[in-house]
Enzyme design. Structure first.
Site, PDB file in Angstrom:
ATOM      1  N   ASN A  16     -18.007 -44.572  33.919  1.00 53.65           N
ATOM      2  CA  ASN A  16     -17.023 -43.784  32.753  1.00 53.65           C
ATOM      3  C   ASN A  16     -17.774 -43.419  31.579  1.00 53.65           C
ATOM      4  O   ASN A  16     -18.173 -42.311  31.464  1.00 53.65           O
ATOM      5  CB  ASN A  16     -15.854 -44.639  32.430  1.00 53.65           C
ATOM      6  CG  ASN A  16     -14.978 -43.972  31.652  1.00 53.65           C
ATOM      7  OD1 ASN A  16     -15.116 -42.783  31.269  1.00 53.65           O
ATOM      8  ND2 ASN A  16     -13.806 -44.649  31.527  1.00 53.65           N
ATOM      9  N   ASP A  17     -18.444 -44.281  30.620  1.00 50.33           N
ATOM     10  CA  ASP A  17     -18.957 -44.040  29.477  1.00 50.33           C
ATOM     11  C   ASP A  17     -20.352 -43.177  29.689  1.00 50.33           C
ATOM     12  O   ASP A  17     -20.433 -42.197  29.024  1.00 50.33           O
ATOM     13  CB  ASP A  17     -19.218 -45.299  28.753  1.00 50.33           C
ATOM     14  CG  ASP A  17     -18.186 -46.052  28.296  1.00 50.33           C
ATOM     15  OD1 ASP A  17     -17.011 -45.206  27.962  1.00 50.33           O
ATOM     16  OD2 ASP A  17     -18.218 -47.075  28.082  1.00 50.33           O
ATOM     17  N   VAL A  18     -21.197 -43.505  30.968  1.00 47.86           N
ATOM     18  CA  VAL A  18     -22.234 -42.904  31.163  1.00 47.86           C
ATOM     19  C   VAL A  18     -22.058 -41.446  31.470  1.00 47.86           C
ATOM     20  O   VAL A  18     -23.071 -40.627  31.560  1.00 47.86           O
ATOM     21  CB  VAL A  18     -23.222 -43.368  32.104  1.00 47.86           C
ATOM     22  CG1 VAL A  18     -23.327 -44.863  31.597  1.00 47.86           C
ATOM     23  CG2 VAL A  18     -22.582 -43.535  33.303  1.00 47.86           C
ATOM     24  N   VAL A  19     -20.579 -40.854  31.548  1.00 48.20           N
ATOM     25  CA  VAL A  19     -20.457 -39.504  32.226  1.00 48.20           C
ATOM     26  C   VAL A  19     -19.502 -38.933  31.143  1.00 48.20           C
ATOM     27  O   VAL A  19     -19.052 -37.856  31.397  1.00 48.20           O
ATOM     28  CB  VAL A  19     -19.947 -39.268  33.346  1.00 48.20           C
ATOM     29  CG1 VAL A  19     -20.825 -39.666  34.506  1.00 48.20           C
ATOM     30  CG2 VAL A  19     -18.512 -40.026  33.552  1.00 48.20           C
ATOM     31  N   ALA A  31     -16.380 -48.960  26.222  1.00 48.33           N
ATOM     32  CA  ALA A  31     -16.418 -48.544  24.675  1.00 48.33           C
ATOM     33  C   ALA A  31     -15.023 -48.244  24.671  1.00 48.33           C
ATOM     34  O   ALA A  31     -14.779 -47.954  23.048  1.00 48.33           O
ATOM     35  CB  ALA A  31     -17.389 -47.201  24.534  1.00 48.33           C
TER      36      ALA A  31
END
Lengths: 490, 98
Positions: free
Chosen positions: A418-421, A460
Site C-alpha cells: 500500500n504505502d510503497v505505491v 503509515a
C-alpha cells in the site's frame, strides 16, 4: 567427539594448553582463529549473487567449526560431556526450528535468534566477570584489567540491549504483542537518563577498585535490559525492518566487545562484519522510507490514523473489480508488473501468485515482480517468499531497476502492498510518507489492487490516491483467495 | 595481544565488512541477516572457555553453568542460523528458459 578431541589434543602436545589463562599464545591457534574470521568474510562475500551464496554459507560453517574446535583443543576441558550435551541440545533445537519454520515467519525467527546472541553475550560477560582468571584478563595484582573492564561493561550492556530489544521485536512480529507503538510519558527523558546511567556506570566500573564493584556491574546489566525494552516498545510495525537490522548490528557489536575481552580475532572480525552489515541494512531501510535513523528510534510512527480522514475516504467513488476482470485484462496484456507487500506474506499468497504468474506467461504475457526495499517486515522478506514459491530470481526486480517500466506496463498488480505505491509520497508535502521512493504505478494503463477491505489503510495510516483512480480496480478479498480465483478464471 | 593490535584488526574488519556488505544483492538481504546471525554466534568461543574453565579448582561453579547455558544458546543460533540460511538459499533458483 571425545575420541576426536583426544586425537586432536595430541597434535597440540608440543604446546600444552593454557589451563588457567585463556589467552592463546600458540601462533597456530591465533592463525586458526584468523582463518575462521576470513572464512566468515567469504560467507558474506558469497551472498553477492545467488549462484555463489550456498558456497558462501558452507565457508561460514567451516569457519565456525574451526573456531569451536580450536577453542576446545586449546583449553583443558574439565567438563566435556556437559559441553557436548549443551551443544547437542542447542544444536537440535536450532536445527529443527530452522527446518520447520514457515518462510513467512522468518522475521520473528531472526529476531529470536538475535535475542539469543545477546543473551549469550551477557552470560559470557558475567562468566568472565565471575571467573576472570579463565579469560586471562587479570593484571599482576589479581584485579581485572581496566581495559577489560570497559570491554566487559560495554559487552554486557550491548548484549543485554540486544536481548531485551529482540524479545520485544519478536513479540511484536509474532503478534503476541500489538504492532502499534506503545508510548510512555516522558520516554525520551527516561531513555536518555537510562543511557547516561549505563555509560556513567561503565566508566566508574572501569576506574573503581575491583572490590565492591559487584553492585555496579549488576546495575549495568539491569539497566541495559531495561533500555532495550524501552527503546523498542514505541516503534511501530512498519518500522520493524529498521529495528530488525539494528538489532542485527547490535548482536555483532556485542560479539566484537567480547572478542576484545578474549583477544580473539575470529570474534572481532565477525563482530565487525555483523555490526557493519546490520548498520548498512538499517541505513538502506531508512533511506527507502525517507526517514532518519533517529526518527525511527524515537518511535511512534504509524500511531495516528486520524478518524477524520477515515470518514472522508469512504465517500469517494472507487471501482470494484472481480477475479474474472483481472484474469481477462491480464491475459490481454503484454506487460504485467506484480507488486507484493506484507499483505501477501500474511495471506500466504505467494504460491497462488506464482501459479497465476506462470499461467500468464503461458499466454505470452511478460510478467515481472517489483520489490520495494521495505516491503514486508525485514530486508529481503518478499524475495525469500517469492523464491520459496519458485519464482525465478531473474524475474524479480528492485525498485530503481523497474520503476521506469510502469509507463509501458499494461497492468500493475498490487498484492498486499500500500504505502510503497502511494503517489502522496511524491506530491503531498504534508504526508507522513512524503519523500519516500515509491513505485510509479499510476503510469500503468490498468491497476489491480488486492485489499481485504476499503476500510484499512497502510501502516503509515495514509489514504492512497491510487484507490480512486480511473484505471484502478479494487479486488476486495483475501490475497490468496483472490489469486486462486484468478487462476481458475485463467 | 595488546589492545592496539586488536583495535587495528577491528577497524580493518569494519572496513572489510562495509565493502563486502554493500556488494550483497538486495534479494539476499534476508539470508544475509540469517547468516550474520549464525556467525555472530562465534561468541560460543567465550561460552566454551567459561564452561571449560569453570570446572577447575579455582573456578567459579556459577561461571561454569553460565558458560554452559551460553553454549546452548549459541548452538541454537549456529545450527539454526546456518540451517535456515541453507534452506533459503536452496530456494533461489533461476529457471531454465523454455
Amino acid at each position: 567427539m571425545r575420541a576426536l578431541l583426544g586425537g586432536a589434543a595430541a597434535l597440540f602436545f608440543a604446546t600444552p594448553a593454557m589451563a588457567a589463562s585463556g589467552e592463546a599464545v600458540n601462533p597456530w591457534v591465533a592463525t586458526a582463529y584468523l582463518v575462521a574470521g576470513v572464512l566468515f568474510i567469504f560467507a558474506l562475500r558469497g551472498l553477492s549473487s545467488p549462484e555463489t551464496s550456498r558456497a558462501g554459507n558452507r565457508f561460514g560453517m567451516v569457519g565456525m567449526l574451526i573456531a569451536v574446535v580450536t577453542t576446545l583443543w586449546t583449553h583443558s576441558i574439565a567438563s566435556l560431556p556437559e559441553i557436548a550435551g549443551a551443544i547437542a541440545i542447542g544444536g537440535a533445537i536450532g536445527f529443527f526450528t530452522a527446518r520447520r519454520i514457515a518462510m513467512t515467519d522468518m522475521p520473528q525467527l531472526v529476531a529470536a535468534f538475535h535475542s539469543l546472541v545477546g543473551l549469550a553475550a551477557v552470560l559470557v560477560g558475567i562468566a568472565a566477570y565471575l571467573n576472570p582468571g579463565a579469560f586471562g584478563i587479570l593484571d599482576a595484582t589479581g584485579e581485572i584489567l581496566t581495559v577489560s573492564r570497559v570491554e566487559l561493561g560495554l559487552g554486557v550492556a550491548i548484549g543485554a540491549i540486544t536481548f531485551s530489544g529482540s524479545v520485544i521485536a519478536f513479540l511484536k512480529l509474532n503478534g503476541n504483542m500489538s504492532g502499534a507503538p506503545i508510548m510512555l510519558p516522558m520516554r525520551h527523558v527516561l531513555n536518555l537518563g537510562v543511557l547516561a546511567g549505563i555509560i556513567g556506570l561503565t566508566a566508574y566500573f572501569a576506574i573503581a577498585p575491583t572490590v565492591g564493584t559487584g553492585a555496579i556491574f549488576w546495575t549495568i546489566v539491569g539497566l541495559s535490559f531495561l533500555i532495550g525494552f524501552l527503546l523498542i516498545i514505541p516503534i511501530g510495525g512498519a518500522d520493524m525492518p529498521v529495528v530488525v537490522s539494528m538489532l542485527n548490528s547490535y548482536s555483532g557489536w556485542a560479539a566484537a566487545a567480547m572478542g576484545f575481552t578474549l583477544g580473539n580475532t575470529a570474534m572481532i572480525i565477525t563482530g565487525a562484519l555483523v555490526g557493519s552489515s546490520g548498520a548498512i541494512l538499517s541505513y538502506i531501510m531508512c533511506k527507502a522510507m525517507n526517514r532518519s535513523f533517529i526518527s525511527v528510534i524515537a518511535g511512534g510512527f504509524g500511531a495516528d490514523s486520524g478518524p477524520s480522514d477515515g470518514a472522508a475516504k469512504i465517500d469517494r467513488p472507487w471501482k470494484r473489480g472481480s477475479a474474472e476482470d483481472a484474469a481477462y485484462m491480464m491475459k490481454q496484456a503484454e506487460n504485467v508488473i506484480i507488486i507484493p507487500g506484507y499483505g501477501m506474506a500474511v495471506a500466504q499468497a505467494q504460491h497462488a501468485l506464482r501459479e497465476m504468474g506462470d499461467l500468464l506467461k503461458e499466454e505470452g504475457v511478460n510478467v515481472k515482480y517489483a520489490i520495494h526495499p521495505v516491503a514486508g517486515r525485514m530486508p529481503g522478506h518478499m524475495n525469500v517468499l517469492l523464491a520459496e514459491a519458485n519464482v525465478s530470481y531473474d524475474e524479480v526486480f528492485e525498485l530503481e531497476d523497474i520503476n521506469s517500466e510502469f509507463a509501458q506496463a499494461d497492468v500493475a498488480f498490487i498484492i498486499g502492498a500500500n504505502d510503497v505505491v502511494n503517489p502522496a509520497a511524491k506530491t503531498d508535502k504534508g504526508s507522513p510518507i512524503y519523500g519516500m521512493p515509491v513505485f510509479d504505478v499510476e503510469k500503468a494503463k490498468t491497476i489491480f489492487f488486492i485489499k481485504r477491505s476499503m476500510g484499512g489503510v497502510g501502516y503509515a495510516g495514509v489514504d492512497n490516491e491510487v484507490f480512486y483512480m480511473d484505471q484502478t480496480m479494487m479486488l476486495l478479498s483475501d490475497a490468496k483467495k483472490m489469486c486462486e480465483e484468478i487462476v481458475k478464471a485463467l | 595481544m595488546d589492545f592496539i593490535s586488536i583495535l587495528s584488526i577491528f577497524v580493518m574488519a569494519c572496513f572489510v565488512g562495509y565493502y563486502v556488505v554493500w556488494s550483497v544483492t538486495p534479494a539476499l538481504h534476508t539470508p544475509l541477516m540469517a547468516v550474520t546471525n549464525a556467525i555472530s554466534s562465534v561468541i560460543i568461543v567465550g561460552a566454551l572457555i567459561a564452561a571449560a574453565a569453570g570446572a577447575q579448582a579455582d573456578g567459579s561453579q556459577v561461571a561454569k553453568w553460565l558458560g554452559l547455558v551460553g553454549v546452548v544458546l549459541a548452538s541454537v543460533n549456529i545450527f539454526g542460523g546456518f540451517a535456515v540460511t541453507e534452506r533459503m538459499l536452496a530456494m533461489y533458483k533461476k529457471k531454465e528458459r523454455k
